[in-house]
Design a protein around this motif. Structure first.
Motif, short mmCIF file in Angstrom:
data_model
loop_
_atom_site.label_atom_id
_atom_site.label_comp_id
_atom_site.label_asym_id
_atom_site.label_seq_id
_atom_site.Cartn_x
_atom_site.Cartn_y
_atom_site.Cartn_z
N VAL A 1 1.50 10.12 6.69
CA VAL A 1 2.14 10.60 5.45
C VAL A 1 1.48 11.89 4.98
CG1 VAL A 1 2.54 10.07 3.02
CG2 VAL A 1 2.87 8.29 4.76
N ALA A 2 0.12 11.92 5.03
CA ALA A 2 -0.60 13.10 4.54
C ALA A 2 -0.30 14.33 5.38
CB ALA A 2 -2.11 12.81 4.55
N LYS B 1 -1.54 6.30 6.42
CA LYS B 1 -1.98 7.25 5.39
C LYS B 1 -2.07 8.65 5.97
CE LYS B 1 -5.60 7.93 1.92
NZ LYS B 1 -6.87 7.38 1.36
N LEU B 2 -2.56 8.77 7.20
CA LEU B 2 -2.66 10.07 7.86
C LEU B 2 -1.28 10.62 8.21
CD1 LEU B 2 -5.69 9.43 10.25
CD2 LEU B 2 -5.65 10.91 8.24
N HIS C 1 0.81 -1.22 0.00
CA HIS C 1 0.00 0.00 0.00
C HIS C 1 0.84 1.27 0.00
CE1 HIS C 1 -3.91 -2.01 0.73
NE2 HIS C 1 -3.16 -2.92 1.32
N PHE C 2 2.04 1.19 0.59
CA PHE C 2 2.92 2.37 0.67
C PHE C 2 4.33 1.97 0.23
CE2 PHE C 2 -0.34 2.79 3.95
CZ PHE C 2 -0.90 4.03 3.63
N LEU D 1 -3.17 0.79 8.34
CA LEU D 1 -3.02 1.41 7.02
C LEU D 1 -3.63 2.81 6.99
CD1 LEU D 1 -3.81 -1.69 4.76
CD2 LEU D 1 -1.57 -0.74 5.32
N ASP D 2 -4.79 2.97 7.65
CA ASP D 2 -5.40 4.30 7.74
C ASP D 2 -4.49 5.26 8.49
OD1 ASP D 2 -7.64 3.48 6.39
OD2 ASP D 2 -8.89 3.22 8.17
N SER E 1 -6.34 -2.86 8.84
CA SER E 1 -6.92 -1.73 8.10
C SER E 1 -6.72 -0.42 8.85
CB SER E 1 -8.41 -1.96 7.84
OG SER E 1 -9.13 -2.01 9.05
N LEU F 1 7.25 4.36 1.35
CA LEU F 1 7.32 4.78 2.75
C LEU F 1 8.74 4.63 3.29
CD1 LEU F 1 5.44 5.74 5.09
CD2 LEU F 1 5.35 3.34 5.81
#
Length: 280
Positions: free
Chosen positions: A234-235, A231-232, A192-193, A227-228, A224, A196
């Motif tokens: 990184v964002a 994602k945060l 997914h990343f 992964l969420d 999951s 990273l």
């Protein structure tokens, strides 16, 4: 047909063996595991890898087994009869075909996902025994025997909210998806990343497993949720320093709401951090 994994889903060897065993035995694959461990995604990825259309049936507490076969829309037929519509002469116009009907009458093999079967009434699995075993059912309104032209590949998921009947279990091949070990989790994250940074991954993984291993949690964070959270991170461009402490103690990480989903667990975690800080 044989499943050998996919680019988007990290399948362990025992999981691939389970999928292929279900294909060989021509039985539904019953998949259990913690919420967020990829049970639904498994069906999607296997169907895509085997080039099979996937028909999805997401179960709710009000779902009845009959809905998977067909429903007779008597209300619409009555309305149309009052309006003088010619369609009322053919009852087939008011038969709403369910997922199993669509799969059974398909000219080519398909995959079926019966998702979260344990949400339904306890009689729901029993009501599907014959249909899943013999791959046929009878439509009384049209006097038709609907028989599978090709046997579909059936995936059934359960979060273990309630026990399933023994007669139903006997007709399935069972597999429990264990929570991924650290190495497997790194592979999942890499899918997914892929870009990273390893330092951020290492710090995030340590924090994640520290939280997950905390005794007394009502709901442990799942794959999951990791992964969420990543994602945060990184964002929001969260620095690695925010995930680490100088003395390697457990600290409250940024955006912890992505990992802990109820106030009891957040309070428990905060108490642990407070107690550690007092003992320094």
């Amino acid at each position: 047909m044989k499943f050998t994994g996919s680019e988007n889903y990290v399948a362990t060897q025992d999981l691939m063996l389970a999928v292929n065993a279900a294909i060989t035995l021509k039985r539904p694959l019953l998949v259990k595991g913690e919420p967020g461990t990829g049970k639904t995604m498994l069906a999607e990825e296997v169907a895509q890898a085997l080039n099979l259309p996937l028909l999805q049936w997401h179960i709710k507490s009000t779902t009845k087994a009959q809905q998977g076969l067909y429903e007779y829309d008597a209300v619409s037929r009555l309305r149309d009869s009052q309006l003088g519509d010619e369609r009322v002469k053919d009852i087939e116009n008011y038969i709403v075909k369910g997922v199993l009907w669509q799969a059974f009458t398909s000219e080519t093999p398909v995959a079926i996902l019966i998702d979260e079967i344990d949400k339904a009434d306890i009689e729901f699995p029993n009501d599907l025994l014959r249909e899943l075993d013999r791959m046929e059912f009878y439509c009384y309104e049209t006097h038709q025997l609907i028989k599978a032209k090709t046997r579909p590949l059936v995936f059934i998921t359960s979060n273990n909210e309630k026990e399933l009947p023994d007669a139903f279990l006997r007709r399935c091949f069972f597999h429990y998806i264990k929570f991924p070990e650290a190495d497997t989790m790194r592979q999942i994250v890499k899918v997914h990343f892929p870009k990273l940074k390893q330092e951020l991954l290492a710090a995030a993984m340590k924090t994640f497993f520290d939280i997950r291993n905390l005794p007394g949690l009502k709901k442990k964070p799942s794959t999951s949720e990791l992964l969420d959270w990543l994602k945060l991170l990184v964002a929001e461009d969260i620095p690695i320093e925010a995930l680490q402490t100088a003395d390697d103690k457990v600290a409250i990480p940024p955006l912890v709401g992505a990992l802990l989903k109820n106030e009891q667990d957040v309070t428990l975690f905060e108490k642990l951090v407070f107690m550690q800080s007092r003992n320094r």
